[in-house]
Design a protein around this motif. Structure first.
Motif, short mmCIF file in Angstrom:
data_model
loop_
_atom_site.label_atom_id
_atom_site.label_comp_id
_atom_site.label_asym_id
_atom_site.label_seq_id
_atom_site.Cartn_x
_atom_site.Cartn_y
_atom_site.Cartn_z
N VAL A 205 0.81 -1.14 0.07
CA VAL A 205 0.02 0.13 -0.07
C VAL A 205 0.74 1.09 -0.02
N GLU A 206 1.98 1.27 0.78
CA GLU A 206 2.79 2.55 0.83
C GLU A 206 3.50 2.81 -0.45
N GLU A 207 4.13 1.55 -0.79
CA GLU A 207 4.63 1.73 -2.16
C GLU A 207 3.68 2.30 -3.49
N VAL A 208 2.56 1.60 -3.49
CA VAL A 208 1.46 2.34 -4.41
C VAL A 208 1.22 3.84 -4.19
N VAL A 209 1.24 4.32 -2.91
CA VAL A 209 1.01 5.79 -2.67
C VAL A 209 2.22 6.40 -3.14
N PHE B 249 10.94 -0.51 -17.40
CA PHE B 249 9.91 0.32 -16.69
C PHE B 249 9.64 -0.06 -15.40
N ASP B 250 10.12 -1.25 -15.05
CA ASP B 250 9.93 -1.62 -13.48
C ASP B 250 11.09 -0.93 -12.87
N ARG B 251 12.41 -1.08 -13.24
CA ARG B 251 13.45 -0.23 -12.73
C ARG B 251 13.17 1.23 -12.80
N HIS B 252 12.71 1.88 -13.57
CA HIS B 252 12.26 3.15 -13.56
C HIS B 252 11.29 3.69 -12.53
N ASN B 253 10.03 2.97 -12.47
CA ASN B 253 9.05 2.86 -11.47
C ASN B 253 9.64 2.79 -10.04
N ASP B 254 10.45 1.70 -9.82
CA ASP B 254 11.01 1.53 -8.60
C ASP B 254 11.75 2.72 -7.98
N ARG B 255 12.60 3.30 -9.00
CA ARG B 255 13.52 4.34 -8.59
C ARG B 255 12.78 5.72 -8.39
N ARG B 256 11.51 5.99 -9.12
CA ARG B 256 10.87 7.18 -8.87
C ARG B 256 9.89 6.77 -7.38
N LEU B 257 9.57 5.91 -7.48
CA LEU B 257 8.88 5.41 -6.14
C LEU B 257 9.68 5.67 -5.13
N ALA B 258 10.72 5.23 -4.88
CA ALA B 258 11.79 5.51 -3.88
C ALA B 258 12.09 6.87 -3.59
N GLU B 259 12.32 7.60 -4.66
CA GLU B 259 12.53 8.95 -4.60
C GLU B 259 11.15 9.90 -3.65
N ARG B 260 9.93 9.16 -3.88
CA ARG B 260 9.01 10.09 -3.27
C ARG B 260 8.37 9.35 -2.09
N ARG B 261 8.98 8.38 -1.59
CA ARG B 261 8.50 7.61 -0.31
C ARG B 261 9.04 8.22 1.04
N GLY B 262 8.41 8.56 1.97
CA GLY B 262 8.60 9.19 3.03
C GLY B 262 9.73 8.34 3.94
N ALA B 263 10.15 8.89 5.09
CA ALA B 263 10.90 7.90 5.89
C ALA B 263 9.94 7.20 6.48
N ASP B 264 8.91 7.19 6.76
CA ASP B 264 7.63 6.50 7.35
C ASP B 264 6.58 6.68 6.67
N PRO B 265 5.33 5.89 6.87
CA PRO B 265 4.20 6.10 6.20
C PRO B 265 3.45 7.38 6.36
N ALA B 266 3.48 7.99 7.62
CA ALA B 266 3.09 9.36 7.70
C ALA B 266 3.79 10.40 6.68
N GLY B 267 5.15 10.26 6.54
CA GLY B 267 5.85 11.07 5.67
C GLY B 267 5.40 10.81 4.32
N THR B 268 5.30 9.55 3.97
CA THR B 268 4.70 9.14 2.37
C THR B 268 3.53 9.81 2.20
N LEU B 269 2.46 9.81 3.12
CA LEU B 269 1.02 10.30 2.95
C LEU B 269 1.40 11.85 2.81
N GLU B 270 2.16 12.44 3.68
CA GLU B 270 2.22 13.82 3.61
C GLU B 270 2.69 14.40 2.22
#
Length: 214
Positions: free
Chosen positions: A44-48, A73-94
Protein backbone atom coordinates in the motif's frame (compact mmCIF):
# COMPACT_ATOMS: atom_id res chain seq x y z
CA UNK A 1 -19.82 11.40 -20.68
CA UNK A 2 -16.16 11.65 -21.63
CA UNK A 3 -17.18 13.53 -24.79
CA UNK A 4 -18.46 16.39 -22.63
CA UNK A 5 -15.54 16.60 -20.21
CA UNK A 6 -12.70 19.03 -20.81
CA UNK A 7 -9.12 18.46 -19.76
CA UNK A 8 -9.75 20.70 -16.76
CA UNK A 9 -12.85 18.68 -15.86
CA UNK A 10 -10.85 15.44 -15.94
CA UNK A 11 -8.09 16.89 -13.78
CA UNK A 12 -10.68 18.10 -11.27
CA UNK A 13 -11.98 14.53 -11.01
CA UNK A 14 -8.44 13.23 -10.50
CA UNK A 15 -7.83 15.78 -7.76
CA UNK A 16 -11.05 14.76 -6.01
CA UNK A 17 -10.04 11.10 -6.12
CA UNK A 18 -6.58 11.85 -4.74
CA UNK A 19 -8.13 13.81 -1.89
CA UNK A 20 -10.59 11.00 -1.13
CA UNK A 21 -7.77 8.46 -1.10
CA UNK A 22 -5.67 10.62 1.21
CA UNK A 23 -8.60 10.76 3.62
CA UNK A 24 -8.92 6.97 3.50
CA UNK A 25 -5.21 6.55 4.22
CA UNK A 26 -5.19 8.85 7.25
CA UNK A 27 -6.41 6.16 9.63
CA UNK A 28 -4.20 3.25 8.54
CA UNK A 29 -1.97 1.43 11.00
CA UNK A 30 1.52 0.09 10.26
CA UNK A 31 0.26 -3.35 9.24
CA UNK A 32 -2.20 -1.84 6.76
CA UNK A 33 0.49 0.35 5.20
CA UNK A 34 2.56 -2.82 4.69
CA UNK A 35 -0.38 -4.77 3.22
CA UNK A 36 0.18 -6.17 -0.28
CA UNK A 37 -1.86 -4.23 -2.83
CA UNK A 38 -3.51 -5.50 -6.00
CA UNK A 39 -0.67 -3.87 -7.91
CA UNK A 40 1.74 -6.78 -8.24
CA UNK A 41 4.59 -6.73 -5.75
CA UNK A 42 3.90 -3.27 -4.29
CA UNK A 43 2.60 -2.63 -0.79
CA UNK A 44 0.00 0.00 0.00
CA UNK A 45 2.72 2.48 0.93
CA UNK A 46 4.61 1.81 -2.29
CA UNK A 47 1.51 2.39 -4.41
CA UNK A 48 0.98 5.74 -2.67
CA UNK A 49 4.60 6.71 -3.33
CA UNK A 50 4.12 5.68 -6.97
CA UNK A 51 1.07 7.94 -7.25
CA UNK A 52 3.10 10.80 -5.80
CA UNK A 53 5.84 10.18 -8.35
CA UNK A 54 3.32 10.08 -11.19
CA UNK A 55 2.02 13.50 -10.15
CA UNK A 56 5.53 14.95 -9.77
CA UNK A 57 7.50 13.83 -12.84
CA UNK A 58 6.83 15.68 -16.08
CA UNK A 59 7.57 14.61 -19.63
CA UNK A 60 11.22 15.61 -19.85
CA UNK A 61 12.19 14.10 -16.53
CA UNK A 62 10.13 10.96 -17.22
CA UNK A 63 11.89 10.42 -20.53
CA UNK A 64 15.31 10.96 -18.93
CA UNK A 65 14.43 8.46 -16.21
CA UNK A 66 13.27 5.84 -18.70
CA UNK A 67 16.44 6.29 -20.74
CA UNK A 68 18.59 5.98 -17.60
CA UNK A 69 16.76 2.73 -16.79
CA UNK A 70 17.40 1.51 -20.36
CA UNK A 71 13.64 1.19 -20.94
CA UNK A 72 13.27 -1.16 -17.99
CA UNK A 73 9.99 0.32 -16.74
CA UNK A 74 10.03 -1.69 -13.50
CA UNK A 75 13.43 -0.19 -12.66
CA UNK A 76 12.24 3.27 -13.67
CA UNK A 77 9.12 3.00 -11.50
CA UNK A 78 11.04 1.61 -8.53
CA UNK A 79 13.55 4.47 -8.66
CA UNK A 80 10.89 7.16 -8.81
CA UNK A 81 8.83 5.42 -6.12
CA UNK A 82 11.81 5.32 -3.76
CA UNK A 83 12.40 8.99 -4.43
CA UNK A 84 8.86 9.93 -3.32
CA UNK A 85 8.55 7.59 -0.36
CA UNK A 86 8.80 9.19 3.06
CA UNK A 87 10.88 8.09 6.03
CA UNK A 88 7.72 6.44 7.37
CA UNK A 89 4.10 6.02 6.20
CA UNK A 90 3.11 9.39 7.67
CA UNK A 91 5.83 11.02 5.58
CA UNK A 92 4.71 9.14 2.49
CA UNK A 93 1.13 10.33 3.03
CA UNK A 94 2.26 13.92 3.55
CA UNK A 95 4.16 13.85 0.26
CA UNK A 96 1.07 12.49 -1.47
CA UNK A 97 -1.11 15.24 0.01
CA UNK A 98 1.22 17.85 -1.49
CA UNK A 99 0.45 16.67 -5.04
CA UNK A 100 -3.33 16.32 -4.73
CA UNK A 101 -3.86 19.36 -6.97
CA UNK A 102 -1.04 18.60 -9.40
CA UNK A 103 -1.63 18.52 -13.17
CA UNK A 104 1.86 17.22 -13.91
CA UNK A 105 1.90 14.14 -16.14
CA UNK A 106 3.93 12.40 -18.75
CA UNK A 107 2.73 11.79 -22.31
CA UNK A 108 -0.84 10.86 -23.15
CA UNK A 109 -4.50 11.82 -22.70
CA UNK A 110 -5.77 13.09 -19.36
CA UNK A 111 -8.20 10.16 -19.14
CA UNK A 112 -5.16 7.93 -18.66
CA UNK A 113 -3.96 9.88 -15.62
CA UNK A 114 -7.44 9.98 -14.12
CA UNK A 115 -7.46 6.23 -14.68
CA UNK A 116 -4.17 5.83 -12.87
CA UNK A 117 -5.63 7.45 -9.77
CA UNK A 118 -8.89 5.47 -9.95
CA UNK A 119 -7.17 2.12 -10.46
CA UNK A 120 -4.39 2.51 -7.93
CA UNK A 121 -6.82 3.79 -5.30
CA UNK A 122 -8.78 0.55 -5.67
CA UNK A 123 -5.52 -1.43 -5.68
CA UNK A 124 -5.22 -0.10 -2.14
CA UNK A 125 -8.83 -0.11 -0.99
CA UNK A 126 -9.85 -3.62 -1.97
CA UNK A 127 -7.18 -5.51 0.02
CA UNK A 128 -7.84 -3.24 3.00
CA UNK A 129 -11.62 -3.60 2.82
CA UNK A 130 -12.15 0.14 2.39
CA UNK A 131 -15.57 0.60 0.87
CA UNK A 132 -15.42 3.88 -1.02
CA UNK A 133 -16.44 3.65 -4.68
CA UNK A 134 -15.64 6.53 -7.04
CA UNK A 135 -18.67 8.22 -8.62
CA UNK A 136 -19.92 6.65 -11.83
CA UNK A 137 -19.29 9.95 -13.62
CA UNK A 138 -15.63 9.74 -12.63
CA UNK A 139 -15.16 6.16 -13.76
CA UNK A 140 -17.09 6.44 -17.06
CA UNK A 141 -14.41 8.33 -19.06
CA UNK A 142 -11.79 5.91 -17.76
CA UNK A 143 -13.82 2.86 -18.80
CA UNK A 144 -14.33 4.29 -22.28
CA UNK A 145 -10.66 5.13 -22.62
CA UNK A 146 -9.50 1.68 -21.47
CA UNK A 147 -11.91 -0.10 -23.82
CA UNK A 148 -10.80 2.03 -26.74
CA UNK A 149 -7.05 1.56 -26.69
CA UNK A 150 -4.06 -0.11 -25.07
CA UNK A 151 -2.07 2.62 -23.39
CA UNK A 152 -1.25 2.54 -19.69
CA UNK A 153 -3.15 -0.76 -19.48
CA UNK A 154 -4.10 -3.31 -22.14
CA UNK A 155 -7.79 -2.51 -21.82
CA UNK A 156 -8.76 -2.91 -25.47
CA UNK A 157 -6.98 -6.25 -25.66
CA UNK A 158 -8.66 -7.42 -22.45
CA UNK A 159 -12.16 -6.96 -23.89
CA UNK A 160 -11.49 -7.78 -27.55
CA UNK A 161 -14.29 -9.96 -28.90
CA UNK A 162 -16.46 -9.35 -25.83
CA UNK A 163 -19.53 -7.22 -25.14
CA UNK A 164 -19.08 -5.24 -21.92
CA UNK A 165 -22.02 -3.46 -20.30
CA UNK A 166 -22.15 -1.46 -17.09
CA UNK A 167 -25.10 -2.10 -14.79
CA UNK A 168 -24.87 1.30 -13.11
CA UNK A 169 -24.03 3.70 -15.93
CA UNK A 170 -24.02 4.44 -19.67
CA UNK A 171 -20.92 2.45 -20.62
CA UNK A 172 -21.10 -0.31 -23.25
CA UNK A 173 -18.48 -1.50 -25.73
CA UNK A 174 -17.71 -4.32 -28.11
CA UNK A 175 -19.50 -7.28 -29.66
CA UNK A 176 -19.41 -10.87 -28.43
CA UNK A 177 -20.09 -12.85 -25.25
CA UNK A 178 -21.50 -10.56 -22.58
CA UNK A 179 -19.64 -9.32 -19.52
CA UNK A 180 -21.69 -7.13 -17.21
CA UNK A 181 -21.12 -5.47 -13.86
CA UNK A 182 -20.53 -2.12 -12.26
CA UNK A 183 -18.54 0.53 -14.06
CA UNK A 184 -15.78 0.18 -11.47
CA UNK A 185 -15.57 -3.62 -11.71
CA UNK A 186 -15.38 -3.49 -15.51
CA UNK A 187 -12.73 -0.77 -15.40
CA UNK A 188 -10.58 -2.64 -12.89
CA UNK A 189 -10.86 -5.86 -14.89
CA UNK A 190 -9.80 -4.01 -18.04
CA UNK A 191 -6.81 -2.81 -16.01
CA UNK A 192 -5.87 -6.44 -15.42
CA UNK A 193 -7.12 -6.81 -11.84
CA UNK A 194 -8.47 -10.37 -11.82
CA UNK A 195 -10.01 -9.96 -8.35
CA UNK A 196 -12.69 -7.76 -9.89
CA UNK A 197 -13.81 -10.52 -12.25
CA UNK A 198 -15.53 -11.98 -9.17
CA UNK A 199 -17.90 -8.99 -9.35
CA UNK A 200 -18.83 -9.58 -13.01
CA UNK A 201 -21.41 -11.86 -14.65
CA UNK A 202 -22.01 -13.24 -18.11
CA UNK A 203 -20.63 -15.86 -20.48
CA UNK A 204 -17.61 -13.69 -21.36
CA UNK A 205 -16.26 -13.56 -17.79
CA UNK A 206 -14.03 -16.68 -18.06
CA UNK A 207 -12.29 -15.19 -21.10
CA UNK A 208 -11.76 -11.87 -19.37
CA UNK A 209 -10.51 -13.60 -16.21
CA UNK A 210 -8.00 -15.61 -18.24
CA UNK A 211 -6.70 -12.43 -19.88
CA UNK A 212 -6.37 -10.73 -16.50
CA UNK A 213 -4.37 -13.67 -15.17
CA UNK A 214 -2.06 -13.53 -18.17
Amino acid sequence: MSDTLSRDDLWALAHAERAALADDLAGLDAAQWAQRSLCGRWTVEEVVAHLTAAASVGRVRWLASVLAARFDFDRHNDRRLAERRGADPAGTLERFRRVIGSTTSKFGPTEAWLGEVVVHAQDIRRPLGLGRTPPVGTVTPVARFFAGRDFTVAGRTAVAGLRVEATDGPFTAGVGPLVSGTMLALTMAMAGRAAYCDDLTGPGVPTLRERCAA
